[in-house]
Design a protein around this motif. Structure first.
Motif, PDB file in Angstrom:
ATOM      1  N   LEU A  17      -6.724   2.993 -49.871  1.00 12.57           N
ATOM      2  CA  LEU A  17      -6.628   4.060 -48.876  1.00 12.57           C
ATOM      3  C   LEU A  17      -7.486   3.732 -47.655  1.00 12.57           C
ATOM      4  CD1 LEU A  17      -5.433   6.845 -48.285  1.00 12.57           C
ATOM      5  CD2 LEU A  17      -7.437   7.838 -49.373  1.00 12.57           C
ATOM      6  N   ALA A  18      -8.636   3.109 -47.897  1.00 18.30           N
ATOM      7  CA  ALA A  18      -9.502   2.697 -46.790  1.00 18.30           C
ATOM      8  C   ALA A  18      -8.810   1.626 -45.944  1.00 18.30           C
ATOM      9  CB  ALA A  18     -10.833   2.180 -47.319  1.00 18.30           C
ATOM     10  N   ALA A  19      -8.075   0.713 -46.574  1.00 17.09           N
ATOM     11  CA  ALA A  19      -7.348  -0.328 -45.836  1.00 17.09           C
ATOM     12  C   ALA A  19      -6.258   0.286 -44.967  1.00 17.09           C
ATOM     13  CB  ALA A  19      -6.758  -1.346 -46.797  1.00 17.09           C
ATOM     14  N   ILE A  20      -5.568   1.273 -45.492  1.00 18.26           N
ATOM     15  CA  ILE A  20      -4.536   1.958 -44.704  1.00 18.26           C
ATOM     16  C   ILE A  20      -5.172   2.679 -43.516  1.00 18.26           C
ATOM     17  CG2 ILE A  20      -2.862   3.858 -44.731  1.00 18.26           C
ATOM     18  CD1 ILE A  20      -2.228   3.036 -47.628  1.00 18.26           C
ATOM     19  N   GLY A  21      -6.311   3.312 -43.757  1.00 17.27           N
ATOM     20  CA  GLY A  21      -7.014   4.000 -42.671  1.00 17.27           C
ATOM     21  C   GLY A  21      -7.453   3.037 -41.588  1.00 17.27           C
ATOM     22  N   TYR A  22      -7.978   1.872 -41.989  1.00 16.33           N
ATOM     23  CA  TYR A  22      -8.388   0.900 -40.978  1.00 16.33           C
ATOM     24  C   TYR A  22      -7.180   0.364 -40.225  1.00 16.33           C
ATOM     25  CZ  TYR A  22      -9.869  -3.206 -38.569  1.00 16.33           C
ATOM     26  OH  TYR A  22     -10.078  -4.118 -37.590  1.00 16.33           O
ATOM     27  N   ILE A  27      -4.170   0.018 -35.141  1.00 13.98           N
ATOM     28  CA  ILE A  27      -2.946   0.256 -34.367  1.00 13.98           C
ATOM     29  C   ILE A  27      -3.232   1.225 -33.219  1.00 13.98           C
ATOM     30  CG2 ILE A  27      -0.670   1.348 -34.452  1.00 13.98           C
ATOM     31  CD1 ILE A  27      -0.400   0.194 -37.295  1.00 13.98           C
ATOM     32  N   GLY A  28      -3.994   2.273 -33.499  1.00 14.40           N
ATOM     33  CA  GLY A  28      -4.332   3.241 -32.461  1.00 14.40           C
ATOM     34  C   GLY A  28      -5.136   2.635 -31.328  1.00 14.40           C
ATOM     35  N   VAL A  33      -5.664   0.320 -25.800  1.00 19.08           N
ATOM     36  CA  VAL A  33      -5.998  -0.780 -24.893  1.00 19.08           C
ATOM     37  C   VAL A  33      -4.792  -1.144 -24.030  1.00 19.08           C
ATOM     38  CG1 VAL A  33      -6.586  -3.231 -24.815  1.00 19.08           C
ATOM     39  CG2 VAL A  33      -7.870  -1.699 -26.277  1.00 19.08           C
ATOM     40  N   GLY A  34      -3.629  -1.171 -24.626  1.00 17.39           N
ATOM     41  CA  GLY A  34      -2.415  -1.473 -23.867  1.00 17.39           C
ATOM     42  C   GLY A  34      -2.148  -0.447 -22.776  1.00 17.39           C
ATOM     43  N   LEU A  35      -2.352   0.824 -23.108  1.00 18.47           N
ATOM     44  CA  LEU A  35      -2.149   1.873 -22.112  1.00 18.47           C
ATOM     45  C   LEU A  35      -3.185   1.810 -20.992  1.00 18.47           C
ATOM     46  CD1 LEU A  35      -1.256   4.903 -24.410  1.00 18.47           C
ATOM     47  CD2 LEU A  35       0.247   3.730 -22.791  1.00 18.47           C
ATOM     48  N   ILE A  36      -4.418   1.474 -21.350  1.00 22.47           N
ATOM     49  CA  ILE A  36      -5.469   1.367 -20.335  1.00 22.47           C
ATOM     50  C   ILE A  36      -5.102   0.299 -19.310  1.00 22.47           C
ATOM     51  CG2 ILE A  36      -7.847   0.616 -19.932  1.00 22.47           C
ATOM     52  CD1 ILE A  36      -8.492   1.925 -22.685  1.00 22.47           C
TER      53      ILE A  36
END
Length: 80
Positions: A17-22, A27-28, A33-36
């Motif tokens: 679950l920690a791996a999925i959270g990371y 991704i977020g 960064v792409g939007l910036i």
């Protein structure tokens, strides 16, 4: 990693679950960064004389987004 909730109970965080959270945090931050930088490019194309001010703001927000990704990375290893 065991997080205390209240005085009586404790919750065990599964490393999977920690791996999925990371992964979601990574991704977020990548989208952020792409939007910036796309906004900096767009703003510079529209108003070239504002490039210096836009770059300063972009570097500050880029650092903030990357710090959030690093916090997620550290929490992933703490849970494992």
């Amino acid at each position: 990693m065991v997080l205390a909730q209240g005085a009586q109970e404790a919750v065990d965080i599964n490393p999977g679950l920690a791996a999925i959270g990371y992964g979601l945090a990574a991704i977020g931050s990548a989208l952020g960064v792409g939007l910036i930088w796309s906004s900096v490019i767009s703003g510079t194309a529209r108003q070239p004389e504002a490039q210096g001010k836009l770059m300063g703001i972009a570097w500050q927000t880029f650092a903030l987004v990357e710090v959030l990704a690093l916090i997620g990375f550290v929490l992933f290893f703490m849970a494992g």
